[in-house]
Design a protein around this motif. Structure first.
Motif, PDB file in Angstrom:
ATOM      1  N   CYS A 155       7.665  67.197 -24.778  1.00  0.00           N
ATOM      2  CA  CYS A 155       6.280  67.652 -24.639  1.00  0.00           C
ATOM      3  C   CYS A 155       5.550  67.448 -25.965  1.00  0.00           C
ATOM      4  CB  CYS A 155       6.232  69.136 -24.265  1.00  0.00           C
ATOM      5  SG  CYS A 155       7.123  69.559 -22.775  1.00  0.00           S
ATOM      6  N   THR A 156       4.262  67.096 -25.890  1.00  0.00           N
ATOM      7  CA  THR A 156       3.466  66.976 -27.105  1.00  0.00           C
ATOM      8  C   THR A 156       3.128  68.369 -27.627  1.00  0.00           C
ATOM      9  OG1 THR A 156       1.331  66.977 -25.966  1.00  0.00           O
ATOM     10  CG2 THR A 156       2.464  64.852 -26.202  1.00  0.00           C
ATOM     11  N   ASP A 157       2.768  68.429 -28.893  1.00  0.00           N
ATOM     12  CA  ASP A 157       2.388  69.711 -29.489  1.00  0.00           C
ATOM     13  C   ASP A 157       1.191  70.319 -28.777  1.00  0.00           C
ATOM     14  OD1 ASP A 157       4.432  69.539 -31.313  1.00  0.00           O
ATOM     15  OD2 ASP A 157       3.179  68.802 -32.951  1.00  0.00           O
ATOM     16  N   GLU A 158       0.254  69.470 -28.350  1.00  0.00           N
ATOM     17  CA  GLU A 158      -0.928  69.977 -27.666  1.00  0.00           C
ATOM     18  C   GLU A 158      -0.567  70.541 -26.290  1.00  0.00           C
ATOM     19  OE1 GLU A 158      -4.825  71.136 -27.596  1.00  0.00           O
ATOM     20  OE2 GLU A 158      -3.597  70.361 -29.237  1.00  0.00           O
ATOM     21  N   ASP A 159       0.384  69.890 -25.594  1.00  0.00           N
ATOM     22  CA  ASP A 159       0.851  70.413 -24.299  1.00  0.00           C
ATOM     23  C   ASP A 159       1.492  71.790 -24.484  1.00  0.00           C
ATOM     24  OD1 ASP A 159      -0.001  68.175 -22.945  1.00  0.00           O
ATOM     25  OD2 ASP A 159       1.955  67.163 -23.044  1.00  0.00           O
ATOM     26  N   ILE A 160       2.302  71.918 -25.522  1.00  0.00           N
ATOM     27  CA  ILE A 160       2.964  73.200 -25.792  1.00  0.00           C
ATOM     28  C   ILE A 160       1.924  74.274 -26.094  1.00  0.00           C
ATOM     29  CG2 ILE A 160       4.509  74.414 -27.376  1.00  0.00           C
ATOM     30  CD1 ILE A 160       6.020  71.759 -27.731  1.00  0.00           C
ATOM     31  N   ARG A 161       0.939  73.924 -26.911  1.00  0.00           N
ATOM     32  CA  ARG A 161      -0.099  74.891 -27.292  1.00  0.00           C
ATOM     33  C   ARG A 161      -0.851  75.404 -26.060  1.00  0.00           C
ATOM     34  NH1 ARG A 161      -5.515  74.621 -28.359  1.00  0.00           N
ATOM     35  NH2 ARG A 161      -6.308  76.244 -29.777  1.00  0.00           N
ATOM     36  N   HIS A 162      -1.252  74.490 -25.181  1.00  0.00           N
ATOM     37  CA  HIS A 162      -1.974  74.908 -23.973  1.00  0.00           C
ATOM     38  C   HIS A 162      -1.101  75.776 -23.075  1.00  0.00           C
ATOM     39  CE1 HIS A 162      -5.768  72.938 -24.545  1.00  0.00           C
ATOM     40  NE2 HIS A 162      -5.207  71.758 -24.739  1.00  0.00           N
ATOM     41  N   GLY A 171      -1.908  84.188 -18.968  1.00  0.00           N
ATOM     42  CA  GLY A 171      -1.392  84.297 -17.606  1.00  0.00           C
ATOM     43  C   GLY A 171      -0.323  85.341 -17.417  1.00  0.00           C
ATOM     44  N   ALA A 172       0.743  85.297 -18.242  1.00  0.00           N
ATOM     45  CA  ALA A 172       1.876  86.192 -18.044  1.00  0.00           C
ATOM     46  C   ALA A 172       1.685  87.550 -18.720  1.00  0.00           C
ATOM     47  CB  ALA A 172       3.163  85.532 -18.566  1.00  0.00           C
ATOM     48  N   LEU A 173       1.092  87.563 -19.909  1.00  0.00           N
ATOM     49  CA  LEU A 173       0.984  88.811 -20.663  1.00  0.00           C
ATOM     50  C   LEU A 173      -0.384  89.465 -20.555  1.00  0.00           C
ATOM     51  CD1 LEU A 173       2.945  87.731 -23.878  1.00  0.00           C
ATOM     52  CD2 LEU A 173       3.801  88.929 -21.863  1.00  0.00           C
ATOM     53  N   GLY A 174      -1.372  88.762 -20.017  1.00  0.00           N
ATOM     54  CA  GLY A 174      -2.690  89.356 -19.796  1.00  0.00           C
ATOM     55  C   GLY A 174      -3.475  89.639 -21.057  1.00  0.00           C
ATOM     56  N   LEU A 175      -3.216  88.897 -22.126  1.00  0.00           N
ATOM     57  CA  LEU A 175      -3.960  89.095 -23.366  1.00  0.00           C
ATOM     58  C   LEU A 175      -5.280  88.322 -23.325  1.00  0.00           C
ATOM     59  CD1 LEU A 175      -1.049  88.657 -25.953  1.00  0.00           C
ATOM     60  CD2 LEU A 175      -2.082  90.804 -25.182  1.00  0.00           C
ATOM     61  N   PRO A 176      -6.298  88.764 -24.040  1.00  0.00           N
ATOM     62  CA  PRO A 176      -7.540  87.991 -24.137  1.00  0.00           C
ATOM     63  C   PRO A 176      -7.249  86.622 -24.761  1.00  0.00           C
ATOM     64  CG  PRO A 176      -7.848  90.222 -24.967  1.00  0.00           C
ATOM     65  CD  PRO A 176      -6.374  90.047 -24.764  1.00  0.00           C
ATOM     66  N   SER A 177      -7.991  85.611 -24.341  1.00  0.00           N
ATOM     67  CA  SER A 177      -7.715  84.248 -24.797  1.00  0.00           C
ATOM     68  C   SER A 177      -7.886  84.086 -26.304  1.00  0.00           C
ATOM     69  CB  SER A 177      -8.632  83.262 -24.069  1.00  0.00           C
ATOM     70  OG  SER A 177      -9.991  83.599 -24.293  1.00  0.00           O
ATOM     71  N   ASP A 178      -8.687  84.963 -26.924  1.00  0.00           N
ATOM     72  CA  ASP A 178      -8.913  84.856 -28.364  1.00  0.00           C
ATOM     73  C   ASP A 178      -8.094  85.867 -29.179  1.00  0.00           C
ATOM     74  OD1 ASP A 178     -10.203  87.086 -27.454  1.00  0.00           O
ATOM     75  OD2 ASP A 178     -12.059  86.743 -28.560  1.00  0.00           O
ATOM     76  N   ALA A 179      -7.144  86.552 -28.528  1.00  0.00           N
ATOM     77  CA  ALA A 179      -6.360  87.566 -29.237  1.00  0.00           C
ATOM     78  C   ALA A 179      -5.382  86.951 -30.227  1.00  0.00           C
ATOM     79  CB  ALA A 179      -5.603  88.443 -28.236  1.00  0.00           C
ATOM     80  N   VAL A 180      -4.845  85.788 -29.889  1.00  0.00           N
ATOM     81  CA  VAL A 180      -3.834  85.144 -30.728  1.00  0.00           C
ATOM     82  C   VAL A 180      -4.258  83.704 -30.989  1.00  0.00           C
ATOM     83  CG1 VAL A 180      -1.417  84.453 -30.926  1.00  0.00           C
ATOM     84  CG2 VAL A 180      -1.996  86.599 -29.783  1.00  0.00           C
ATOM     85  N   VAL A 181      -4.197  83.307 -32.248  1.00  0.00           N
ATOM     86  CA  VAL A 181      -4.453  81.921 -32.626  1.00  0.00           C
ATOM     87  C   VAL A 181      -3.109  81.186 -32.619  1.00  0.00           C
ATOM     88  CG1 VAL A 181      -5.280  80.369 -34.429  1.00  0.00           C
ATOM     89  CG2 VAL A 181      -6.443  82.553 -34.022  1.00  0.00           C
ATOM     90  N   VAL A 182      -3.027  80.119 -31.826  1.00  0.00           N
ATOM     91  CA  VAL A 182      -1.776  79.382 -31.658  1.00  0.00           C
ATOM     92  C   VAL A 182      -1.917  77.993 -32.267  1.00  0.00           C
ATOM     93  CG1 VAL A 182      -0.098  78.470 -30.016  1.00  0.00           C
ATOM     94  CG2 VAL A 182      -1.295  80.620 -29.513  1.00  0.00           C
ATOM     95  N   SER A 183      -0.993  77.636 -33.135  1.00  0.00           N
ATOM     96  CA  SER A 183      -0.926  76.274 -33.665  1.00  0.00           C
ATOM     97  C   SER A 183       0.499  75.769 -33.507  1.00  0.00           C
ATOM     98  CB  SER A 183      -1.362  76.233 -35.133  1.00  0.00           C
ATOM     99  OG  SER A 183      -0.569  77.102 -35.920  1.00  0.00           O
TER     100      SER A 183
END
Length: 247
Positions: A155-162, A171-183
């Motif tokens: 998988c590409t890094d971008e696929d993993i990030r999404h 989806g699974a944890l119900g957190l707001p989309s901006d709660a965690v910055v993922v890189s």
């Protein structure tokens, strides 16, 4: 979120040997199928050990060691000194004529429901290239090679990030989309942000680890409320009153 399991990637048609399979037949099996190793099973298909090309080289090297004689009683010199199983002497290896004599035991095995990343870590920990897959009764049902498992990590890094953001955090944890910055870089996921409760952090990390293609997680998450080690409530202290006698 679906994490691929060993059962999804394993090969069901397994090339195998039995305890009494002769040395030369083992060599022919490896050569004919162009594989680097195979499991050794008993008559109930239970895995007893594994033979690799390295095991065969060690056996041949032992036959050629000084002081080890061939079937005609002639001494033979070693071309690869020092190669042998740590638990067997050169003479024992020189007499190795069947799979039972050559195999490495006990075999490291996995079950089909195990996650691919977990199986990959088992391979890495034990420095092996293949894992026999067994059922609840330890009967051989497949084989998973390092190449089989690596396909999942393409998988590409971008696929993993999404996938981490959309399927895990939102989806699974119900957190707001901006709660965690993922890189993500080379499969290594870094998590930054502030969660409401401290207890959510291990849950997030475990869920991210299960995503296919993730090779590591760097946690830089903080929290607002420590619900794991809340502050102690000190008991109220009585204030002592000292009365001075009237003069």
């Amino acid at each position: 979120m679906k994490t691929q399991t060993v059962g999804d990637v394993m090969t069901s048609d397994v090339v195998q040997a039995h305890l009494e399979t002769p040395f030369k037949d083992v060599v022919r099996l490896l050569d004919r199928h162009r594989i680097g190793g195979l499991p050794v099973v008993d008559h109930d298909d239970k895995v007893l050990g594994v033979i690799s090309g390295t095991d065969l080289v060690r056996g041949q090297a032992a036959r050629a060691e000084p002081g080890v004689r061939d079937d005609k009683g002639h001494g033979r010199r070693s071309r690869l000194p020092g190669l042998r199983h740590p638990w067997r002497g050169a003479a024992a290896e020189a007499r190795a004529t069947t799979a039972a004599d050559l195999m490495t035991t006990p075999a490291i095995t996995v079950h089909p429901e195990q996650a691919v990343p977990d199986a990959a870590r088992v391979m890495e920990r034990h420095h092996i290239e293949r894992l026999p897959v067994v059922d609840e009764e330890d009967r051989l049902i497949g084989i998973a090679t390092r190449r089989d498992l690596l396909r999942v990590f393409l998988c590409t890094d971008e696929d993993i990030r999404h996938q981490v953001i959309d399927e895990v955090l939102v989806g699974a944890l119900g957190l707001p989309s901006d709660a965690v910055v993922v890189s993500v870089r080379d499969g290594m996921v870094r998590l930054e942000g502030r969660l409401e409760h401290r207890s959510e952090i291990p849950e997030v990390i475990r869920a991210v680890w299960r995503v296919d293609g993730v090779v590591g997680v760097v946690n830089s998450l903080t929290f607002r409320i420590d619900d794991i080690h809340p502050p102690r409530k000190h008991p109220s202290r009585r204030i002592a009153h000292h009365w001075l006698p009237e003069r």
